[in-house]
Design a protein around this motif. Structure first.
Motif, PDB file in Angstrom:
ATOM      1  N   TYR A 147      -6.916   5.548  -7.937  1.00 28.32           N
ATOM      2  CA  TYR A 147      -7.936   6.495  -8.374  1.00 28.32           C
ATOM      3  C   TYR A 147      -8.332   6.350  -9.837  1.00 28.32           C
ATOM      4  N   PHE A 179      -2.689   8.632   4.966  1.00 24.78           N
ATOM      5  CA  PHE A 179      -2.904   8.428   3.537  1.00 24.78           C
ATOM      6  C   PHE A 179      -1.665   8.971   2.818  1.00 24.78           C
ATOM      7  N   ASP A 217       0.820  -1.219   0.000  1.00 24.31           N
ATOM      8  CA  ASP A 217       0.000   0.000   0.000  1.00 24.31           C
ATOM      9  C   ASP A 217       0.849   1.263   0.000  1.00 24.31           C
ATOM     10  N   ASP A 248      -5.014   8.706  11.080  1.00 24.83           N
ATOM     11  CA  ASP A 248      -5.305   8.018   9.822  1.00 24.83           C
ATOM     12  C   ASP A 248      -4.315   8.536   8.789  1.00 24.83           C
ATOM     13  N   GLN A 274      -9.894  11.465  -0.842  1.00 26.52           N
ATOM     14  CA  GLN A 274     -10.080  10.108  -0.333  1.00 26.52           C
ATOM     15  C   GLN A 274     -10.057  10.104   1.191  1.00 26.52           C
ATOM     16  N   ALA A 275      -9.095  10.831   1.767  1.00 25.89           N
ATOM     17  CA  ALA A 275      -8.985  10.892   3.229  1.00 25.89           C
ATOM     18  C   ALA A 275     -10.248  11.489   3.852  1.00 25.89           C
ATOM     19  N   GLU A 279       0.356   6.032  12.756  1.00 25.61           N
ATOM     20  CA  GLU A 279      -0.898   5.349  13.063  1.00 25.61           C
ATOM     21  C   GLU A 279      -0.986   4.987  14.540  1.00 25.61           C
ATOM     22  N   THR A 289      -5.822  12.146  -3.186  1.00 27.79           N
ATOM     23  CA  THR A 289      -5.539  11.530  -1.885  1.00 27.79           C
ATOM     24  C   THR A 289      -6.238  12.278  -0.766  1.00 27.79           C
ATOM     25  N   ASN A 346     -13.252  11.532   2.560  1.00 17.12           N
ATOM     26  CA  ASN A 346     -14.364  10.606   2.354  1.00 17.12           C
ATOM     27  C   ASN A 346     -14.297   9.416   3.299  1.00 17.12           C
ATOM     28  N   ASP A 347     -13.092   8.859   3.477  1.00 15.39           N
ATOM     29  CA  ASP A 347     -12.954   7.648   4.292  1.00 15.39           C
ATOM     30  C   ASP A 347     -13.097   7.915   5.783  1.00 15.39           C
ATOM     31  N   THR A 348     -12.727   9.110   6.221  1.00 14.25           N
ATOM     32  CA  THR A 348     -12.721   9.407   7.657  1.00 14.25           C
ATOM     33  C   THR A 348     -13.898  10.261   8.108  1.00 14.25           C
TER      34      THR A 348
END
Length: 412
Positions: free
Chosen positions: A41, A74, A32, A72, A97-98, A67, A94, A100-102
């Motif tokens: 993406y 990314f 990752d 979090d 994405q961060a 972490e 990125t 959206n995910d968090t």
């Protein structure tokens, strides 16, 4: 072999004393980390598995430590060589994405080297959504930008490179995009081999690496097939991408400090598809100063060159002779946000602050530009007594933890 023996042990599956590493592997727990095989993406894009031979740009130790501190994390996987327009757009993926995910409203961006300028460009220039170009800028979603060995005055090593290619390519070659004339400068960054392996490939119908090799090389996700600056690169296209990154990093772009031959500079900008004459036209005091984002810088400095571990000293000595103390790539002033020179905010404070320059004990060799990546332990002093004094003493993961503590102390 001496400098990166730990990485060879981790990534080399088959070593030959005569030929070096014959087969590279990527540990599953690092899949990752950039550079990645799959594009997060744009599903149309992949890299071949040859990417395994390139050690992770950021060490897993850094990610694990961040972490463990409750963050979090990314990590962007931007084009290695491109203009800020392209790299910042990739970084925006990125950041979105961060968010959206968090479910968070804002992020803290830690940028290393050119990543610092990518973050500043994205925060100030790019809209949240390209479909609404007059809408909110990305600064709405950025709480702070932390720059590690950033180059706000330009990277002097890039300035030397562009100045050299002015002679080798523009004056005596077949123009700026002449990979043969500019080979010496390109090869310093491993040339065509590095570009070929790091660039994305359009997947198409490819089912194997061998088939993927024959697919078009692509600069960035969201690419436009009709744009020759983004799609189906030949050798000249790869060299143009390298030239774009070098030009963007130079003092000529980052400051109003053109080549003596301004016609040549205009020709270079046209070749790389840039319409502004320099950074200052897009990122400046008007849109960065007191804009709701805080900017913090950390710097590295080499005290004396360590020939055993840091290889050829030519560029370090050249930057030192021409510009002064540096970290192997760029000077102290360029890394230091206190030298940006914007006016104070209404309350008398500044949203640009320099926190710390790492150079270690007076007997230390100091800290190299890439220390902040954690990739190579020899980029910083190993013995505790040679390292930076507390609270910045320790390895690179310790440093990142201290950066988190610095942010918490400032209210983040």
């Amino acid at each position: 072999m001496n400098r990166e023996s730990d990485n060879l042990q981790k990534y080399c599956a088959h070593w030959s004393d005569d030929q070096g590493c014959l087969e590279w592997e990527l540990p599953a727990n690092e899949a990752d980390l950039p550079p990645r095989v799959a594009n997060l993406y744009d599903t149309r894009l992949k890299r071949t598995n040859d990417i395994a031979q390139y050690h992770r740009y950021f060490s897993k130790d850094i990610v694990d430590r961040l972490e463990a501190c409750g963050n979090d994390v990314f990590i962007a996987d931007k084009p290695a060589y491109a203009t800020y327009h392209v790299r910042a757009a990739s970084l925006r993926n990125t950041v979105l994405q961060a968010l959206n995910d968090t479910g968070a409203e804002k992020v803290v961006i830690i940028g290393t080297s050119q990543g610092t300028q990518d973050a500043r460009f994205m925060t100030t220039v790019l809209p949240v959504d390209d479909a609404n170009s007059n809408g909110d800028r990305m600064r709405r979603h950025v709480a702070a930008v932390v720059g590690l060995s950033g180059e706000h005055q330009g990277a002097e090593i890039a300035t030397i490179g562009i100045s050299g290619m002015y002679l080798s390519n523009y004056v005596f070659g077949d123009g700026w995009v002449d990979p043969v004339a500019g080979e010496a400068f390109w090869e310093f960054e491993e040339g065509e081999r590095l570009n070929t392996d790091l660039m994305w490939r359009e997947v198409g119908d490819a089912q194997s690496d061998q088939e993927l090799y024959d697919q078009p090389l692509v600069l960035v996700e969201g690419y436009d097939r009709s744009n020759p600056l983004e799609y189906n690169f030949d050798l000249h296209g790869q060299f143009r991408a390298f030239l774009s990154g070098l030009a963007s990093l130079s003092e000529h772009y980052m400051q109003q400090d053109f080549l003596r031959d301004e016609q040549a500079w205009d020709a270079l900008l046209e070749e790389i598809g840039v319409t502004e004459r320099g950074w200052y036209e897009l990122v400046n005091e008007e849109n960065e100063n007191c804009n709701g984002v805080d900017y913090f810088s950390y710097a590295a400095r080499i005290r004396s060159w360590d020939y055993e571990y840091w290889g050829d000293a030519t560029f370090y000595l050249g930057v030192t002779a021409l510009y002064g103390q540096n970290d192997g790539y760029t000077t102290m002033d360029s890394q230091n946000f206190d030298t940006i020179g914007y006016a104070a905010c209404a309350d008398g404070s500044s949203n640009f602050q320099h926190i710390k320059t790492l150079d270690g004990n007076i007997l230390s060799h100091g800290y190299f530009h890439n220390y902040f990546t954690g990739r190579n332990k020899y980029y910083g002093p190993q013995d505790a007594w040679l390292q930076e004094r507390p609270p910045y003493r320790g390895n690179v993961a310790d440093f990142y933890e201290q950066v988190m503590k610095d942010l918490i102390e400032r209210g983040y």
